[in-house]
Design a protein around this motif. Structure first.
Motif, PDB file in Angstrom:
ATOM      1  N   MET A  52       0.857  -1.180   0.000  1.00 20.74           N
ATOM      2  CA  MET A  52       0.000   0.000   0.000  1.00 20.74           C
ATOM      3  C   MET A  52       0.896   1.233   0.000  1.00 20.74           C
ATOM      4  SD  MET A  52      -2.929   1.091   2.791  1.00 20.74           S
ATOM      5  CE  MET A  52      -4.100  -0.125   2.287  1.00 20.74           C
ATOM      6  N   SER A  53       0.629   2.153  -0.910  1.00 23.88           N
ATOM      7  CA  SER A  53       1.431   3.364  -0.993  1.00 23.88           C
ATOM      8  C   SER A  53       1.084   4.327   0.140  1.00 23.88           C
ATOM      9  CB  SER A  53       1.170   4.053  -2.335  1.00 23.88           C
ATOM     10  OG  SER A  53      -0.116   4.643  -2.346  1.00 23.88           O
ATOM     11  N   ARG A  54       1.966   5.291   0.344  1.00 26.11           N
ATOM     12  CA  ARG A  54       1.726   6.304   1.386  1.00 26.11           C
ATOM     13  C   ARG A  54       0.430   7.056   1.114  1.00 26.11           C
ATOM     14  NH1 ARG A  54       3.399   8.847   5.640  1.00 26.11           N
ATOM     15  NH2 ARG A  54       3.450  11.110   5.785  1.00 26.11           N
ATOM     16  N   LYS A  55       0.173   7.354  -0.158  1.00 19.93           N
ATOM     17  CA  LYS A  55      -1.050   8.077  -0.525  1.00 19.93           C
ATOM     18  C   LYS A  55      -2.286   7.266  -0.156  1.00 19.93           C
ATOM     19  CE  LYS A  55      -3.338  10.354  -4.366  1.00 19.93           C
ATOM     20  NZ  LYS A  55      -3.292  10.688  -5.785  1.00 19.93           N
ATOM     21  N   GLU A  56      -2.248   5.953  -0.421  1.00 18.74           N
ATOM     22  CA  GLU A  56      -3.373   5.085  -0.077  1.00 18.74           C
ATOM     23  C   GLU A  56      -3.569   5.004   1.436  1.00 18.74           C
ATOM     24  OE1 GLU A  56      -3.494   1.864  -3.682  1.00 18.74           O
ATOM     25  OE2 GLU A  56      -1.903   1.688  -2.191  1.00 18.74           O
ATOM     26  N   LYS A  57      -2.461   4.944   2.186  1.00 20.25           N
ATOM     27  CA  LYS A  57      -2.549   4.914   3.648  1.00 20.25           C
ATOM     28  C   LYS A  57      -3.179   6.202   4.163  1.00 20.25           C
ATOM     29  CE  LYS A  57       1.385   1.909   4.513  1.00 20.25           C
ATOM     30  NZ  LYS A  57       2.759   1.849   5.022  1.00 20.25           N
ATOM     31  N   ASP A  58      -2.717   7.335   3.624  1.00 23.34           N
ATOM     32  CA  ASP A  58      -3.268   8.628   4.044  1.00 23.34           C
ATOM     33  C   ASP A  58      -4.749   8.709   3.714  1.00 23.34           C
ATOM     34  OD1 ASP A  58      -0.810   9.402   5.021  1.00 23.34           O
ATOM     35  OD2 ASP A  58      -0.297  10.617   3.272  1.00 23.34           O
ATOM     36  N   SER A  59      -5.130   8.214   2.544  1.00 27.07           N
ATOM     37  CA  SER A  59      -6.529   8.238   2.144  1.00 27.07           C
ATOM     38  C   SER A  59      -7.366   7.358   3.064  1.00 27.07           C
ATOM     39  CB  SER A  59      -6.668   7.763   0.700  1.00 27.07           C
ATOM     40  OG  SER A  59      -8.021   7.703   0.342  1.00 27.07           O
ATOM     41  N   SER A  60      -6.864   6.169   3.403  1.00 29.33           N
ATOM     42  CA  SER A  60      -7.585   5.268   4.305  1.00 29.33           C
ATOM     43  C   SER A  60      -7.757   5.899   5.681  1.00 29.33           C
ATOM     44  CB  SER A  60      -6.841   3.941   4.444  1.00 29.33           C
ATOM     45  OG  SER A  60      -6.822   3.267   3.219  1.00 29.33           O
ATOM     46  N   ARG A  61      -6.721   6.540   6.175  1.00 32.68           N
ATOM     47  CA  ARG A  61      -6.822   7.208   7.482  1.00 32.68           C
ATOM     48  C   ARG A  61      -7.815   8.359   7.438  1.00 32.68           C
ATOM     49  NH1 ARG A  61      -0.686   7.389   9.890  1.00 32.68           N
ATOM     50  NH2 ARG A  61      -0.528   5.147  10.216  1.00 32.68           N
ATOM     51  N   SER A  62      -7.839   9.089   6.330  1.00 35.70           N
ATOM     52  CA  SER A  62      -8.791  10.198   6.185  1.00 35.70           C
ATOM     53  C   SER A  62     -10.227   9.687   6.177  1.00 35.70           C
ATOM     54  CB  SER A  62      -8.520  10.981   4.905  1.00 35.70           C
ATOM     55  OG  SER A  62      -7.267  11.604   4.964  1.00 35.70           O
ATOM     56  N   ILE A  63     -10.452   8.595   5.453  1.00 33.96           N
ATOM     57  CA  ILE A  63     -11.792   8.002   5.392  1.00 33.96           C
ATOM     58  C   ILE A  63     -12.196   7.510   6.776  1.00 33.96           C
ATOM     59  CG2 ILE A  63     -13.117   6.050   4.488  1.00 33.96           C
ATOM     60  CD1 ILE A  63     -11.387   6.410   1.879  1.00 33.96           C
ATOM     61  N   LEU A  64     -11.287   6.800   7.451  1.00 31.45           N
ATOM     62  CA  LEU A  64     -11.556   6.314   8.806  1.00 31.45           C
ATOM     63  C   LEU A  64     -11.868   7.482   9.737  1.00 31.45           C
ATOM     64  CD1 LEU A  64     -11.517   3.945  10.888  1.00 31.45           C
ATOM     65  CD2 LEU A  64      -9.093   4.470  11.207  1.00 31.45           C
ATOM     66  N   ALA A  65     -11.054   8.522   9.688  1.00 28.81           N
ATOM     67  CA  ALA A  65     -11.243   9.692  10.552  1.00 28.81           C
ATOM     68  C   ALA A  65     -12.612  10.325  10.327  1.00 28.81           C
ATOM     69  CB  ALA A  65     -10.139  10.713  10.279  1.00 28.81           C
ATOM     70  N   ARG A  66     -12.939  10.561   9.075  1.00 24.97           N
ATOM     71  CA  ARG A  66     -14.216  11.201   8.741  1.00 24.97           C
ATOM     72  C   ARG A  66     -15.403  10.350   9.192  1.00 24.97           C
ATOM     73  NH1 ARG A  66     -14.387  11.034   3.158  1.00 24.97           N
ATOM     74  NH2 ARG A  66     -15.647   9.166   3.351  1.00 24.97           N
ATOM     75  N   ASN A  67     -15.354   9.060   8.911  1.00 24.83           N
ATOM     76  CA  ASN A  67     -16.486   8.203   9.224  1.00 24.83           C
ATOM     77  C   ASN A  67     -16.684   8.010  10.719  1.00 24.83           C
ATOM     78  OD1 ASN A  67     -17.148   7.940   6.541  1.00 24.83           O
ATOM     79  ND2 ASN A  67     -16.099   6.009   6.273  1.00 24.83           N
ATOM     80  N   ILE A  68     -15.617   7.839  11.461  1.00 28.65           N
ATOM     81  CA  ILE A  68     -15.775   7.681  12.911  1.00 28.65           C
ATOM     82  C   ILE A  68     -16.332   8.964  13.514  1.00 28.65           C
ATOM     83  CG2 ILE A  68     -14.519   7.436  15.097  1.00 28.65           C
ATOM     84  CD1 ILE A  68     -12.951   5.188  13.825  1.00 28.65           C
ATOM     85  N   ARG A  69     -15.816  10.101  13.076  1.00 31.57           N
ATOM     86  CA  ARG A  69     -16.320  11.373  13.607  1.00 31.57           C
ATOM     87  C   ARG A  69     -17.806  11.549  13.276  1.00 31.57           C
ATOM     88  NH1 ARG A  69     -17.045  16.861  12.631  1.00 31.57           N
ATOM     89  NH2 ARG A  69     -16.442  18.137  14.417  1.00 31.57           N
ATOM     90  N   LYS A  70     -18.190  11.282  12.033  1.00 30.66           N
ATOM     91  CA  LYS A  70     -19.595  11.425  11.635  1.00 30.66           C
ATOM     92  C   LYS A  70     -20.502  10.491  12.429  1.00 30.66           C
ATOM     93  CE  LYS A  70     -19.172  13.174   6.940  1.00 30.66           C
ATOM     94  NZ  LYS A  70     -19.456  12.911   5.528  1.00 30.66           N
ATOM     95  N   LEU A  71     -20.074   9.244  12.571  1.00 30.33           N
ATOM     96  CA  LEU A  71     -20.879   8.285  13.332  1.00 30.33           C
ATOM     97  C   LEU A  71     -21.014   8.710  14.786  1.00 30.33           C
ATOM     98  CD1 LEU A  71     -19.419   5.051  11.754  1.00 30.33           C
ATOM     99  CD2 LEU A  71     -21.834   5.733  11.658  1.00 30.33           C
TER     100      LEU A  71
END
Length: 79
Positions: free
Chosen positions: A1-20
């Motif tokens: 997994m590239s750094r960009k993909e890791k950053d994107s996954s963390r961003s998605i995780l961050a956004r979704n947990i906060r929204k939930l």
């Protein structure tokens, strides 16, 4: 997994947990208590700075009453 993909996954995780969490009208402290974890971890996850363990994520899914897949759903609306 590239750094960009890791950053994107963390961003998605961050956004979704906060929204939930906000949908359930929970503070970070309340979520941490329900998930038997530290508020600092919730804050770091929501900021995209944490690399949470599977066990931490499993406790968060229980506390938020969702499937793990919801944390990584890039198209999730949660509204």
């Amino acid at each position: 997994m590239s750094r960009k993909e890791k950053d994107s996954s963390r961003s998605i995780l961050a956004r979704n947990i906060r929204k939930l969490r906000l949908m359930r009208e929970m503070s970070q402290q309340e979520l941490a208590r329900a998930a038997d974890t530290r508020q600092a971890l919730i804050s770091a996850i929501e900021a995209g700075d944490a690399n949470p363990t599977f066990d931490s994520l499993a406790r968060l899914t229980d506390a938020l009453r969702v499937d793990l897949a919801e944390f990584f759903n890039a198209r999730a609306k949660h509204e």
